[in-house]
Write a protein that holds these residues in place. Structure first.
Motif, PDB file in Angstrom:
ATOM      1  N   MET A  23     -83.599 -63.620   1.661  1.00  0.00           N
ATOM      2  CA  MET A  23     -82.960 -62.331   1.826  1.00  0.00           C
ATOM      3  C   MET A  23     -82.004 -62.123   0.663  1.00  0.00           C
ATOM      4  SD  MET A  23     -81.443 -60.864   5.275  1.00  0.00           S
ATOM      5  CE  MET A  23     -79.701 -60.693   5.368  1.00  0.00           C
ATOM      6  N   GLY A  24     -82.075 -60.975  -0.010  1.00  0.00           N
ATOM      7  CA  GLY A  24     -81.254 -60.698  -1.184  1.00  0.00           C
ATOM      8  C   GLY A  24     -79.862 -60.228  -0.809  1.00  0.00           C
ATOM      9  N   ALA A  25     -78.956 -60.445  -1.723  1.00  0.00           N
ATOM     10  CA  ALA A  25     -77.580 -59.993  -1.512  1.00  0.00           C
ATOM     11  C   ALA A  25     -77.507 -58.485  -1.734  1.00  0.00           C
ATOM     12  CB  ALA A  25     -76.653 -60.707  -2.478  1.00  0.00           C
ATOM     13  N   THR A  26     -76.626 -57.831  -1.006  1.00  0.00           N
ATOM     14  CA  THR A  26     -76.460 -56.393  -1.200  1.00  0.00           C
ATOM     15  C   THR A  26     -75.680 -56.150  -2.479  1.00  0.00           C
ATOM     16  OG1 THR A  26     -74.446 -56.396   0.126  1.00  0.00           O
ATOM     17  CG2 THR A  26     -76.500 -55.898   1.270  1.00  0.00           C
ATOM     18  N   ARG A  27     -76.027 -55.096  -3.140  1.00  0.00           N
ATOM     19  CA  ARG A  27     -75.395 -54.761  -4.409  1.00  0.00           C
ATOM     20  C   ARG A  27     -74.142 -53.951  -4.141  1.00  0.00           C
ATOM     21  NH1 ARG A  27     -78.408 -52.424  -9.666  1.00  0.00           N
ATOM     22  NH2 ARG A  27     -76.538 -51.997 -10.844  1.00  0.00           N
ATOM     23  N   ARG A  28     -73.043 -54.389  -4.744  1.00  0.00           N
ATOM     24  CA  ARG A  28     -71.788 -53.662  -4.558  1.00  0.00           C
ATOM     25  C   ARG A  28     -71.741 -52.476  -5.506  1.00  0.00           C
ATOM     26  NH1 ARG A  28     -67.167 -58.175  -4.801  1.00  0.00           N
ATOM     27  NH2 ARG A  28     -67.070 -57.207  -6.824  1.00  0.00           N
ATOM     28  N   LYS A  29     -71.131 -51.391  -5.038  1.00  0.00           N
ATOM     29  CA  LYS A  29     -70.956 -50.198  -5.863  1.00  0.00           C
ATOM     30  C   LYS A  29     -69.465 -49.969  -6.030  1.00  0.00           C
ATOM     31  CE  LYS A  29     -75.233 -47.982  -4.628  1.00  0.00           C
ATOM     32  NZ  LYS A  29     -75.915 -46.753  -4.356  1.00  0.00           N
ATOM     33  N   PHE A  30     -69.082 -49.616  -7.242  1.00  0.00           N
ATOM     34  CA  PHE A  30     -67.675 -49.401  -7.545  1.00  0.00           C
ATOM     35  C   PHE A  30     -67.456 -47.949  -7.938  1.00  0.00           C
ATOM     36  CE2 PHE A  30     -68.607 -53.858  -8.601  1.00  0.00           C
ATOM     37  CZ  PHE A  30     -67.682 -54.489  -7.798  1.00  0.00           C
ATOM     38  N   THR A  31     -66.326 -47.416  -7.539  1.00  0.00           N
ATOM     39  CA  THR A  31     -65.998 -46.039  -7.899  1.00  0.00           C
ATOM     40  C   THR A  31     -65.587 -45.977  -9.363  1.00  0.00           C
ATOM     41  OG1 THR A  31     -63.659 -46.281  -7.319  1.00  0.00           O
ATOM     42  CG2 THR A  31     -65.169 -45.568  -5.555  1.00  0.00           C
ATOM     43  N   LEU A  32     -65.668 -44.793  -9.920  1.00  0.00           N
ATOM     44  CA  LEU A  32     -65.246 -44.586 -11.300  1.00  0.00           C
ATOM     45  C   LEU A  32     -63.768 -44.943 -11.460  1.00  0.00           C
ATOM     46  CD1 LEU A  32     -65.853 -43.631 -14.158  1.00  0.00           C
ATOM     47  CD2 LEU A  32     -65.360 -41.307 -13.400  1.00  0.00           C
ATOM     48  N   GLU A  33     -62.983 -44.621 -10.464  1.00  0.00           N
ATOM     49  CA  GLU A  33     -61.555 -44.940 -10.498  1.00  0.00           C
ATOM     50  C   GLU A  33     -61.336 -46.448 -10.596  1.00  0.00           C
ATOM     51  OE1 GLU A  33     -57.594 -44.482  -7.672  1.00  0.00           O
ATOM     52  OE2 GLU A  33     -59.416 -43.400  -7.159  1.00  0.00           O
ATOM     53  N   PHE A  34     -62.065 -47.220  -9.795  1.00  0.00           N
ATOM     54  CA  PHE A  34     -61.934 -48.676  -9.824  1.00  0.00           C
ATOM     55  C   PHE A  34     -62.319 -49.222 -11.187  1.00  0.00           C
ATOM     56  CE2 PHE A  34     -63.618 -52.959  -9.362  1.00  0.00           C
ATOM     57  CZ  PHE A  34     -62.596 -53.592  -8.698  1.00  0.00           C
ATOM     58  N   LYS A  35     -63.441 -48.718 -11.728  1.00  0.00           N
ATOM     59  CA  LYS A  35     -63.910 -49.187 -13.029  1.00  0.00           C
ATOM     60  C   LYS A  35     -62.880 -48.893 -14.115  1.00  0.00           C
ATOM     61  CE  LYS A  35     -68.782 -48.387 -11.945  1.00  0.00           C
ATOM     62  NZ  LYS A  35     -69.967 -47.603 -12.299  1.00  0.00           N
ATOM     63  N   THR A  36     -62.314 -47.698 -14.078  1.00  0.00           N
ATOM     64  CA  THR A  36     -61.332 -47.309 -15.080  1.00  0.00           C
ATOM     65  C   THR A  36     -60.071 -48.157 -14.966  1.00  0.00           C
ATOM     66  OG1 THR A  36     -62.193 -45.056 -15.003  1.00  0.00           O
ATOM     67  CG2 THR A  36     -60.040 -45.353 -16.015  1.00  0.00           C
ATOM     68  N   GLU A  37     -59.609 -48.368 -13.740  1.00  0.00           N
ATOM     69  CA  GLU A  37     -58.416 -49.194 -13.543  1.00  0.00           C
ATOM     70  C   GLU A  37     -58.663 -50.628 -13.995  1.00  0.00           C
ATOM     71  OE1 GLU A  37     -56.423 -49.006  -9.768  1.00  0.00           O
ATOM     72  OE2 GLU A  37     -56.671 -46.837  -9.655  1.00  0.00           O
ATOM     73  N   ALA A  38     -59.838 -51.155 -13.694  1.00  0.00           N
ATOM     74  CA  ALA A  38     -60.165 -52.517 -14.118  1.00  0.00           C
ATOM     75  C   ALA A  38     -60.199 -52.608 -15.637  1.00  0.00           C
ATOM     76  CB  ALA A  38     -61.510 -52.932 -13.527  1.00  0.00           C
ATOM     77  N   ALA A  39     -60.795 -51.620 -16.289  1.00  0.00           N
ATOM     78  CA  ALA A  39     -60.860 -51.613 -17.754  1.00  0.00           C
ATOM     79  C   ALA A  39     -59.465 -51.544 -18.352  1.00  0.00           C
ATOM     80  CB  ALA A  39     -61.708 -50.440 -18.236  1.00  0.00           C
ATOM     81  N   HIS A  40     -58.598 -50.764 -17.751  1.00  0.00           N
ATOM     82  CA  HIS A  40     -57.237 -50.644 -18.277  1.00  0.00           C
ATOM     83  C   HIS A  40     -56.409 -51.907 -18.041  1.00  0.00           C
ATOM     84  CE1 HIS A  40     -56.719 -46.742 -20.151  1.00  0.00           C
ATOM     85  NE2 HIS A  40     -57.721 -46.362 -19.371  1.00  0.00           N
ATOM     86  N   ARG A  41     -56.771 -52.698 -17.053  1.00  0.00           N
ATOM     87  CA  ARG A  41     -56.094 -53.991 -16.888  1.00  0.00           C
ATOM     88  C   ARG A  41     -56.347 -54.879 -18.104  1.00  0.00           C
ATOM     89  NH1 ARG A  41     -56.135 -56.302 -10.731  1.00  0.00           N
ATOM     90  NH2 ARG A  41     -55.317 -54.427  -9.763  1.00  0.00           N
ATOM     91  N   VAL A  42     -57.513 -54.743 -18.686  1.00  0.00           N
ATOM     92  CA  VAL A  42     -57.849 -55.516 -19.886  1.00  0.00           C
ATOM     93  C   VAL A  42     -57.223 -54.859 -21.119  1.00  0.00           C
ATOM     94  CG1 VAL A  42     -59.722 -56.297 -21.379  1.00  0.00           C
ATOM     95  CG2 VAL A  42     -59.992 -56.394 -18.897  1.00  0.00           C
ATOM     96  N   ILE A  43     -57.428 -53.554 -21.257  1.00  0.00           N
ATOM     97  CA  ILE A  43     -56.994 -52.835 -22.457  1.00  0.00           C
ATOM     98  C   ILE A  43     -55.478 -52.801 -22.577  1.00  0.00           C
ATOM     99  CG2 ILE A  43     -56.983 -50.570 -23.599  1.00  0.00           C
ATOM    100  CD1 ILE A  43     -59.770 -50.107 -22.271  1.00  0.00           C
ATOM    101  N   ASP A  44     -54.789 -52.438 -21.505  1.00  0.00           N
ATOM    102  CA  ASP A  44     -53.341 -52.234 -21.560  1.00  0.00           C
ATOM    103  C   ASP A  44     -52.538 -53.523 -21.567  1.00  0.00           C
ATOM    104  OD1 ASP A  44     -53.924 -49.541 -21.499  1.00  0.00           O
ATOM    105  OD2 ASP A  44     -53.537 -49.325 -19.354  1.00  0.00           O
ATOM    106  N   THR A  45     -53.048 -54.557 -20.924  1.00  0.00           N
ATOM    107  CA  THR A  45     -52.267 -55.790 -20.806  1.00  0.00           C
ATOM    108  C   THR A  45     -52.659 -56.834 -21.826  1.00  0.00           C
ATOM    109  OG1 THR A  45     -53.794 -56.785 -19.219  1.00  0.00           O
ATOM    110  CG2 THR A  45     -51.987 -55.432 -18.311  1.00  0.00           C
ATOM    111  N   GLY A  46     -53.819 -56.661 -22.445  1.00  0.00           N
ATOM    112  CA  GLY A  46     -54.283 -57.647 -23.418  1.00  0.00           C
ATOM    113  C   GLY A  46     -54.826 -58.917 -22.786  1.00  0.00           C
ATOM    114  N   ARG A  47     -55.020 -58.893 -21.465  1.00  0.00           N
ATOM    115  CA  ARG A  47     -55.591 -60.057 -20.793  1.00  0.00           C
ATOM    116  C   ARG A  47     -57.081 -60.132 -21.078  1.00  0.00           C
ATOM    117  NH1 ARG A  47     -53.830 -58.699 -15.001  1.00  0.00           N
ATOM    118  NH2 ARG A  47     -55.052 -60.509 -14.460  1.00  0.00           N
TER     119      ARG A  47
END
Length: 106
Positions: A1-25
């Motif tokens: 049985m396969g795992a269900t694929r998670r879907k992320f909102t555009l807001e989540f994706k943008t916030e996650a990207a900014h955690r990398v971009i803004d903090t330098g992590r």
């Protein structure tokens, strides 16, 4: 049985990207923190950097991290208010269709 694929909102994706971009992590660190795949986060960061570069090349100033956080907060608040408004509309329609009887008013 396969795992269900998670879907992320555009807001989540943008916030996650900014955690990398803004903090330098690193992408790896943020991906572990958010429990998302590194490849996905790399794509989100790449897309957000392209969006920022496109805004700058069009003569627009990209949002600062503080402005971006405020925009995300306001979008969440707007969504909550829309839900509240929809609920109140349904409640008003219900009570308009089913007015209380005189015995209920006492």
């Amino acid at each position: 049985m396969g795992a269900t694929r998670r879907k992320f909102t555009l807001e989540f994706k943008t916030e996650a990207a900014h955690r990398v971009i803004d903090t330098g992590r690193s992408v790896q660190e943020v991906a572990r923190e958010l429990s998302v795949g590194e490849d996905s986060l790399y794509r989100w960061v790449r897309d957000e950097r392209r969006r920022i570069e496109a805004a700058m090349s069009a003569g627009e100033e990209p949002l600062s991290p503080k402005e971006h956080q405020e925009l995300m907060r306001l979008r969440r608040e707007l969504e909550e208010l829309r839900k509240d408004n929809a609920f109140l509309g349904k409640a008003a329609a219900y009570f308009a269709a089913n007015p209380p009887s005189k015995k209920d008013l006492r």
